[in-house]
Design a protein around this motif. Structure first.
Motif, PDB file in Angstrom:
ATOM      1  N   GLY A   1       0.834  -1.126  -0.192  1.00  0.00           N
ATOM      2  CA  GLY A   1       0.044   0.034  -0.174  1.00  0.00           C
ATOM      3  C   GLY A   1       0.876   1.124  -0.086  1.00  0.00           C
ATOM      4  N   LEU A   2       0.330   2.544   0.466  1.00  0.00           N
ATOM      5  CA  LEU A   2       1.084   3.548   0.598  1.00  0.00           C
ATOM      6  C   LEU A   2       1.998   3.279   1.807  1.00  0.00           C
ATOM      7  CD1 LEU A   2       1.302   6.430  -0.396  1.00  0.00           C
ATOM      8  CD2 LEU A   2      -0.412   7.127   1.249  1.00  0.00           C
ATOM      9  N   SER A   3       3.165   3.330   1.390  1.00  0.00           N
ATOM     10  CA  SER A   3       4.472   3.225   2.164  1.00  0.00           C
ATOM     11  C   SER A   3       4.623   4.129   3.044  1.00  0.00           C
ATOM     12  CB  SER A   3       5.612   2.357   1.498  1.00  0.00           C
ATOM     13  OG  SER A   3       6.471   2.029   2.529  1.00  0.00           O
ATOM     14  N   ASP A   4       4.954   5.525   2.427  1.00  0.00           N
ATOM     15  CA  ASP A   4       5.463   6.629   3.292  1.00  0.00           C
ATOM     16  C   ASP A   4       5.102   7.794   2.316  1.00  0.00           C
ATOM     17  OD1 ASP A   4       8.100   7.376   1.351  1.00  0.00           O
ATOM     18  OD2 ASP A   4       8.441   5.433   1.802  1.00  0.00           O
ATOM     19  N   ALA A   5       5.313   9.034   3.299  1.00  0.00           N
ATOM     20  CA  ALA A   5       4.949  10.262   2.504  1.00  0.00           C
ATOM     21  C   ALA A   5       5.936  11.053   3.077  1.00  0.00           C
ATOM     22  CB  ALA A   5       3.612  10.550   2.547  1.00  0.00           C
ATOM     23  N   SER A   6       6.688  12.144   2.482  1.00  0.00           N
ATOM     24  CA  SER A   6       7.348  13.150   3.030  1.00  0.00           C
ATOM     25  C   SER A   6       7.113  14.530   2.228  1.00  0.00           C
ATOM     26  CB  SER A   6       8.809  12.778   2.678  1.00  0.00           C
ATOM     27  OG  SER A   6       8.984  12.663   1.365  1.00  0.00           O
ATOM     28  N   VAL A   7       7.413  15.470   3.005  1.00  0.00           N
ATOM     29  CA  VAL A   7       7.401  16.818   2.674  1.00  0.00           C
ATOM     30  C   VAL A   7       8.511  17.599   3.056  1.00  0.00           C
ATOM     31  CG1 VAL A   7       5.854  17.418   4.670  1.00  0.00           C
ATOM     32  CG2 VAL A   7       5.849  18.926   2.616  1.00  0.00           C
ATOM     33  N   GLY A   8       9.004  18.640   2.324  1.00  0.00           N
ATOM     34  CA  GLY A   8       9.972  19.294   2.603  1.00  0.00           C
ATOM     35  C   GLY A   8       9.847  20.849   2.004  1.00  0.00           C
ATOM     36  N   LEU A   9      10.653  21.682   2.952  1.00  0.00           N
ATOM     37  CA  LEU A   9      10.689  23.193   2.548  1.00  0.00           C
ATOM     38  C   LEU A   9      12.236  23.414   2.566  1.00  0.00           C
ATOM     39  CD1 LEU A   9       7.824  24.512   4.691  1.00  0.00           C
ATOM     40  CD2 LEU A   9       7.972  24.130   1.979  1.00  0.00           C
ATOM     41  N   ARG A  10      12.669  23.795   1.524  1.00  0.00           N
ATOM     42  CA  ARG A  10      14.227  24.295   1.503  1.00  0.00           C
ATOM     43  C   ARG A  10      14.226  25.585   0.721  1.00  0.00           C
ATOM     44  NH1 ARG A  10      13.950  18.928   0.599  1.00  0.00           N
ATOM     45  NH2 ARG A  10      15.157  17.462   1.572  1.00  0.00           N
ATOM     46  N   LEU A  11      14.938  26.611   1.585  1.00  0.00           N
ATOM     47  CA  LEU A  11      14.960  27.724   1.261  1.00  0.00           C
ATOM     48  C   LEU A  11      16.636  28.224   0.956  1.00  0.00           C
ATOM     49  CD1 LEU A  11      13.983  30.899   1.030  1.00  0.00           C
ATOM     50  CD2 LEU A  11      14.794  31.311   3.225  1.00  0.00           C
ATOM     51  N   ARG A  12      16.880  28.315  -0.652  1.00  0.00           N
ATOM     52  CA  ARG A  12      18.301  28.442  -0.994  1.00  0.00           C
ATOM     53  C   ARG A  12      18.501  29.815  -1.539  1.00  0.00           C
ATOM     54  NH1 ARG A  12      15.840  25.922  -5.607  1.00  0.00           N
ATOM     55  NH2 ARG A  12      16.269  26.969  -7.732  1.00  0.00           N
ATOM     56  N   TYR A  13      19.740  30.217  -1.490  1.00  0.00           N
ATOM     57  CA  TYR A  13      20.245  31.791  -2.049  1.00  0.00           C
ATOM     58  C   TYR A  13      21.338  31.362  -3.155  1.00  0.00           C
ATOM     59  CZ  TYR A  13      21.824  36.153  -2.106  1.00  0.00           C
ATOM     60  OH  TYR A  13      22.482  37.412  -2.799  1.00  0.00           O
ATOM     61  N   GLU A  14      20.868  31.605  -4.331  1.00  0.00           N
ATOM     62  CA  GLU A  14      21.903  31.299  -5.310  1.00  0.00           C
ATOM     63  C   GLU A  14      22.782  32.329  -5.499  1.00  0.00           C
ATOM     64  OE1 GLU A  14      19.368  31.249  -8.857  1.00  0.00           O
ATOM     65  OE2 GLU A  14      18.785  28.868  -8.410  1.00  0.00           O
ATOM     66  N   ILE A  15      24.158  32.277  -4.877  1.00  0.00           N
ATOM     67  CA  ILE A  15      25.402  33.156  -4.685  1.00  0.00           C
ATOM     68  C   ILE A  15      25.700  33.137  -6.488  1.00  0.00           C
ATOM     69  CG2 ILE A  15      27.924  33.354  -4.198  1.00  0.00           C
ATOM     70  CD1 ILE A  15      26.919  31.851  -1.546  1.00  0.00           C
ATOM     71  N   ARG A  16      25.560  32.071  -7.098  1.00  0.00           N
ATOM     72  CA  ARG A  16      25.986  32.144  -8.455  1.00  0.00           C
ATOM     73  C   ARG A  16      24.788  30.948  -8.722  1.00  0.00           C
ATOM     74  NH1 ARG A  16      31.670  31.400 -10.823  1.00  0.00           N
ATOM     75  NH2 ARG A  16      30.500  32.199 -12.583  1.00  0.00           N
ATOM     76  N   ARG A  17      24.301  31.250 -10.077  1.00  0.00           N
ATOM     77  CA  ARG A  17      23.089  29.916 -10.737  1.00  0.00           C
ATOM     78  C   ARG A  17      23.619  28.926 -10.445  1.00  0.00           C
ATOM     79  NH1 ARG A  17      19.264  33.055 -10.044  1.00  0.00           N
ATOM     80  NH2 ARG A  17      19.080  35.076 -11.698  1.00  0.00           N
ATOM     81  N   ARG A  18      24.923  28.287 -10.516  1.00  0.00           N
ATOM     82  CA  ARG A  18      25.384  27.158 -10.429  1.00  0.00           C
ATOM     83  C   ARG A  18      25.760  26.716  -8.773  1.00  0.00           C
ATOM     84  NH1 ARG A  18      27.815  25.142 -15.503  1.00  0.00           N
ATOM     85  NH2 ARG A  18      27.259  26.648 -17.064  1.00  0.00           N
ATOM     86  N   PHE A  19      25.554  27.549  -7.930  1.00  0.00           N
ATOM     87  CA  PHE A  19      25.716  27.172  -6.621  1.00  0.00           C
ATOM     88  C   PHE A  19      24.953  27.977  -5.715  1.00  0.00           C
ATOM     89  CE2 PHE A  19      28.397  28.038  -2.695  1.00  0.00           C
ATOM     90  CZ  PHE A  19      28.690  26.589  -2.387  1.00  0.00           C
ATOM     91  N   ALA A  20      24.307  27.061  -4.804  1.00  0.00           N
ATOM     92  CA  ALA A  20      23.212  27.811  -3.952  1.00  0.00           C
ATOM     93  C   ALA A  20      23.237  26.855  -2.649  1.00  0.00           C
ATOM     94  CB  ALA A  20      21.935  27.942  -4.629  1.00  0.00           C
ATOM     95  N   PRO A  21      23.767  27.734  -1.360  1.00  0.00           N
ATOM     96  CA  PRO A  21      23.530  26.801  -0.366  1.00  0.00           C
ATOM     97  C   PRO A  21      22.137  27.117   0.238  1.00  0.00           C
ATOM     98  CG  PRO A  21      24.459  29.138  -0.048  1.00  0.00           C
ATOM     99  CD  PRO A  21      24.583  28.794  -1.353  1.00  0.00           C
ATOM    100  N   TYR A  22      21.543  26.307   1.018  1.00  0.00           N
ATOM    101  CA  TYR A  22      20.092  26.209   1.579  1.00  0.00           C
ATOM    102  C   TYR A  22      20.249  25.878   2.912  1.00  0.00           C
ATOM    103  CZ  TYR A  22      19.960  21.284   0.187  1.00  0.00           C
ATOM    104  OH  TYR A  22      20.263  19.864   0.284  1.00  0.00           O
TER     105      TYR A  22
END
Length: 318
Positions: A261-282
């Motif tokens: 059946g429905l084994s697991d469900a997850s929800v996440g919120l991540r706030l990132r700041y793109e110092i450069r488009r290719r690199f973003a800590p969060y």
């Protein structure tokens, strides 16, 4: 020289000074009168017969044939709305051309390109322990067909808890949707599992990124996975990403702590700041809830059914 002679010389000098301006003015007047002849011939009146007679009504004016062809009459009323003129651009900007292999080849050249995206490389601190989580994908190909690799897993207590890897052939069926067909391999705690995978991935209305995949494995095992993601832009660099994920299976697999059946469900919120488009800590937070038989297996092994995690990581792409 006596005083009387001096007085006479002063009077003569004063008279000379007064006479000089009068003589100059008289000479100037004589030059002006002599430079302009008294009997100049009158300038003939300009002949405007070759110009159009503006006194005639507008409908009687003759228009040159070339000018008439170069500037056709315009109906200004048609520019104020109403039906679109023939040949107008389609609302979807496709100009009536279907999305086909030939269309992509002519418009985009079907160039071969590649990309590596490490979407999540994070440290988590949760009620069920601490560790490292990662999710990455890479693709290579053209506008229509690509080879797509996906990798996701968790590492804690100096061991690999779970690892899901997929190799898929991705085929574009429209401007926003792709079908995917390939294989999946599960590793980590418990025996390894292999699956055949088929599904779709794309951009839904209102800019939701969706991914749905079905799996079939040996011994009658089946599974399904649904993932939805959205990006909220507070600015061009500060971006919040909510994410939902659901996993379901057709039968119990106690060796890997998976219930039917429905084994697991997850929800996440991540706030990132793109110092450069290719690199973003969060930073972020996530909740994972085991359901049904999977929750019973977790409690029996001493793990909570609900695991909340605080996240810190980085997002990189090449």
């Amino acid at each position: 020289m006596n005083g009387a002679q001096t007085q006479r010389w002063k009077m003569l000098f004063s008279a000379f000074c007064l006479a000089m301006p009068i003589g100059v003015l008289a000479q100037s007047a004589d030059l002006d009168s002599s430079s302009t002849p008294a009997s100049l011939p009158a300038k003939p009146a300009a002949n405007h017969k070759h110009h159009a007679d503006t006194s005639k009504p507008a409908q009687e004016q003759k228009v040159h044939p070339i000018a008439q062809d170069a500037m056709p009459a315009m109906d200004m009323g048609s520019m104020q709305g109403g039906s679109a003129p023939p040949g107008a651009r389609d609302p979807d900007y496709s100009d009536g051309i279907a999305f086909t292999r030939n269309h992509a080849a002519h418009m985009h050249g079907d160039a071969r390109l590649g990309m590596l995206l490490i979407d999540r490389l994070e440290y988590f601190n949760g009620s069920d322990g601490n560790g490292t989580s990662f999710e990455a994908q890479a693709w290579y190909g053209g506008d229509i067909d690509k080879l797509w690799l996906k990798l996701e897993g968790d590492y804690s207590d100096s061991r690999l808890d779970d690892l899901r890897s997929e190799a898929l052939w991705d085929h574009a069926v429209s401007a926003y949707w792709d079908t995917q067909l390939g294989v999946r391999h599960d590793a980590g705690i418990g025996p390894a599992r292999n699956w055949a995978a088929f599904g779709f991935e794309g951009l839904a209305p209102y800019w939701f990124e969706l991914e749905a995949t079905a799996y079939v494995g040996p011994d009658g095992r089946t599974g399904a996975r649904l993932e939805a993601e959205y990006e909220v832009l507070f600015s061009q660099r500060l971006i919040l990403t909510p994410k939902l994920e659901f996993n379901a299976y057709g039968k119990n697999d106690r060796a890997r702590d998976i219930g039917s059946g429905l084994s697991d469900a997850s929800v996440g919120l991540r706030l990132r700041y793109e110092i450069r488009r290719r690199f973003a800590p969060y930073i972020g937070v996530s909740w994972m809830r085991r359901l049904g038989t999977s929750a019973d297996y977790a409690r029996a092994d001493g793990h909570p059914a609900l695991d909340r995690q605080i996240l810190a990581g980085v997002r990189i792409w090449f």
